[in-house]
Structures are given as C-alpha cells and as structure tokens.
Enzyme design. Structure first.
Site, PDB file in Angstrom:
ATOM      1  N   LYS A 150      68.177  91.353  36.154  1.00 34.53           N
ATOM      2  CA  LYS A 150      68.953  92.322  36.932  1.00 34.53           C
ATOM      3  C   LYS A 150      70.433  92.047  36.726  1.00 34.53           C
ATOM      4  O   LYS A 150      70.840  90.894  36.887  1.00 34.53           O
ATOM      5  CB  LYS A 150      68.586  92.207  38.414  1.00 34.53           C
ATOM      6  CG  LYS A 150      69.348  93.176  39.318  1.00 34.53           C
ATOM      7  CD  LYS A 150      68.994  92.951  40.778  1.00 34.53           C
ATOM      8  CE  LYS A 150      69.787  93.924  41.658  1.00 34.53           C
ATOM      9  NZ  LYS A 150      69.527  93.683  43.092  1.00 34.53           N
TER      10      LYS A 150
ATOM     11  N   LYS B  34      69.396  87.036  37.948  1.00 31.82           N
ATOM     12  CA  LYS B  34      70.174  88.049  38.662  1.00 31.82           C
ATOM     13  C   LYS B  34      71.650  87.703  38.508  1.00 31.82           C
ATOM     14  O   LYS B  34      72.118  86.681  39.012  1.00 31.82           O
ATOM     15  CB  LYS B  34      69.779  88.094  40.138  1.00 31.82           C
ATOM     16  CG  LYS B  34      70.525  89.141  40.952  1.00 31.82           C
ATOM     17  CD  LYS B  34      70.033  89.126  42.395  1.00 31.82           C
ATOM     18  CE  LYS B  34      70.777  90.145  43.239  1.00 31.82           C
ATOM     19  NZ  LYS B  34      70.294  90.151  44.642  1.00 31.82           N
TER      20      LYS B  34
END
Length: 322
Positions: free
Chosen positions: A248, A195
């Site tokens: 992400k 992320k």
C-alpha cells in the site's frame, strides 16, 4: 529464436483473438470494496475529496453490501467512524462499536459475503495516530495488546479476515496469538505488510476522520525511498503468521508489488488508495482522461502480481466487467 518475417507478433492481436492470450485478467472476485461505516449519520454522506464516494450510515450498511453483491462484488473491507474517541482508542474493541455492529448486521443478512475488518487505532483515538501515545511518542509494545483485543472483537462479531494496518512491530504475532487464544485459529490475517508513508492517503483521512493531530506517521510507516526494507517487513509478517500480505499504495509502488510476487508465495493484496482514486476521478471529470483509464490502472496492478485489489473503483469497474 526465430525472427521477422517468420515471427509476426501482430498475428495474435486480431480483434477476435486478443482475449485468448491475455496474461492478466480482472474480475469482480479479485476486488475488495472499502466501506466507511459512520454511526453518527442517518443518510449517505458524500466524501468531498473522493468524488462519487460516500460514508454509509450503520443502518444502511447491509443495503450497500446488497448493491455490491448484485454486481458480483463479494468482498468488503470495513472502516469505522465511531460515536466516541479517546486517547487509547477503546472504541476500537467495544463489542457495541461501529465495526462490530456493522459486521453482525451484514452477516445476519448476507452470511456468504466476505468481510475484512481494518484493525487500527487511528479512527478511534483523539490524537489520530495508530498506536498509544506517551510523551509525544507512539509506543509500540503497549499498542499490541489493544490491537490484539480489537482483532478478537471483530472475529467474535463474525469477521472473515482481520487486517492490521498500523505498522506496529510485532502486530501480526500479537494478533495471531490473541485470535488463537480466543478460539479463532481459522481466522486469517491480511497484514498491511509494506505500508508506505505516502501522500496518497489524504482523502482517506477525510473519509475516516483519522487525521493526526501532531507530527506524522513516518516513524512507523515505511520510507518511500526503500524497497529492500519492504522485503524485510513482509518476511517478518510471514514468520509471525500472516496469511495474506499487502502493498500500500499500489500505483506508485508497482515495483514493490513485482518484487513481492517474485519472492513470496502467499496471496498478495494491493491497495489502490484514496489519492489514486481521487486523482483518476478528477481527471475523468475534467475530461483529461476517459473512464477506460480505471481499467488500465487496475489491470496494471494485477499484471504487476497482485492477487487481490482493494479499490474504490470496484462498483464502476464491476459494471463494465459484467
């Protein structure tokens, strides 16, 4: 290898043949729909920075799921806007918390719906960070028992998959141990493994009321300049017990998705995040892009190697896929 004119690549591009040879395919089964559940409202509330997307009242979450199921969308990831926040995010693991109640409500009506729950503290803390704060620092190890407790409370409420997103070191291990100790050995973990500290999250922070009150999240989310570091993060999560791994955001990190796909065999999710969504929607509303751009974006993520895509476009693309 044969060459032109024996080889003519256009032979397989005829209108009635193209679909047979598509290497990447998109279906509603590949998509996970995010739902922002707000226990402080009674009607759907538009999210200003996310055109055509809404916060959903707790009392209407089952209706939202029903509308998606009618479009063959079966999987959902829940984010909560709680009625109270504190320094340590205790409402995240409250058995009467917004996510816990939402999961029970959905499962009572639609037991076969797949419910993924976001496990993080940012929506539940007064400071908006993803961990416990002491002297202006996000304290990693003291955060782990809290997210473990949160994951267990979600599993007890009926969540099918828990998804830790806080990028705390050891978070998968802490959650796996907590789930196993509570008798939830079969509950999978979908880790937000890679992320990045991205600019593309801003609309989400409006939607989930999870903006931070000081500093930024670069001390725990990944540096946008790094690729090999993502492989280390994912390898650690796999060793700690992750069942599904995630990259992400998606669009600016298609190279990372491809690297992960080539190196790891676990199911791979990609999050087509709020900024990506709002960027495309704004361009469509201004007439700069056609709606076909949505499909192209999602198929590019699939083509890069993602098995699952979390996307705010799920309902509109599902209608086109039916």
């Amino acid at each position: 290898m044969a060459e032109f004119p024996k080889v003519r690549m256009r032979r397989l591009r005829k209108a009635n043949l193209r679909w047979m040879f598509r290497e990447a395919r998109l279906s509603p089964e590949n998509l996970i729909t995010p739902i922002f559940v707000d226990e402080n409202i009674k009607e759907k509330k538009p999210i200003e920075s996310m055109p055509d997307y809404f916060r959903i009242p707790l009392e209407m979450v089952d209706k939202e799921v029903e509308e998606c199921l009618e479009k063959d969308l079966r999987s959902f990831i829940l984010f909560g806007i709680p009625s109270y926040k504190d320094e340590t995010g205790s409402s995240a693991y409250d058995q009467n918390g917004v996510i816990q109640k939402a999961v029970r409500r959905i499962k009572a009506e639609f037991p076969d719906a797949v419910i993924v729950t976001d496990v993080c503290l940012c929506e539940y803390t007064t400071h908006g960070h993803c961990g416990v704060v002491k002297d202006g620092e996000i304290v990693n190890d003291e955060t782990l028992p809290i997210i473990g407790k949160t994951a267990v409370s979600h599993a007890e409420s009926g969540a099918d998959i828990v998804a830790p997103s806080g990028m705390m070191d050891g978070m998968v291990k802490a959650i796996r141990e907590a789930l196993d100790a509570a008798g939830f050995e079969s509950t999978p973990i979908m880790s937000y493994s890679a992320k990045y500290a991205s600019n593309f999250y801003s609309p989400f922070r409006d939607a989930a009321e999870s903006g931070f009150k000081f500093g930024d999240r670069r001390g725990y989310q990944m540096d946008i300049h790094n690729a090999r570091e993502a492989m280390r993060e994912i390898e650690l999560d796999v060793k700690e017990g992750a069942d599904i791994i995630m990259v992400k955001p998606a669009l600016p990190y298609l190279d990372i998705i491809r690297m992960v796909r080539e190196r790891f065999d676990l199911p791979l999710a990609a999050y087509n995040v709020s900024g990506e969504y709002s960027m495309i929607k704004a361009a469509i509303k201004n007439g700069w892009l056609s709606e076909e751009a949505i499909y192209e974006v999602l198929i590019s993520i699939k083509r890069a190697g993602a098995d699952l895509i979390i996307t705010y476009h799920s309902k509109e693309i599902a209608e086109k896929l039916q």
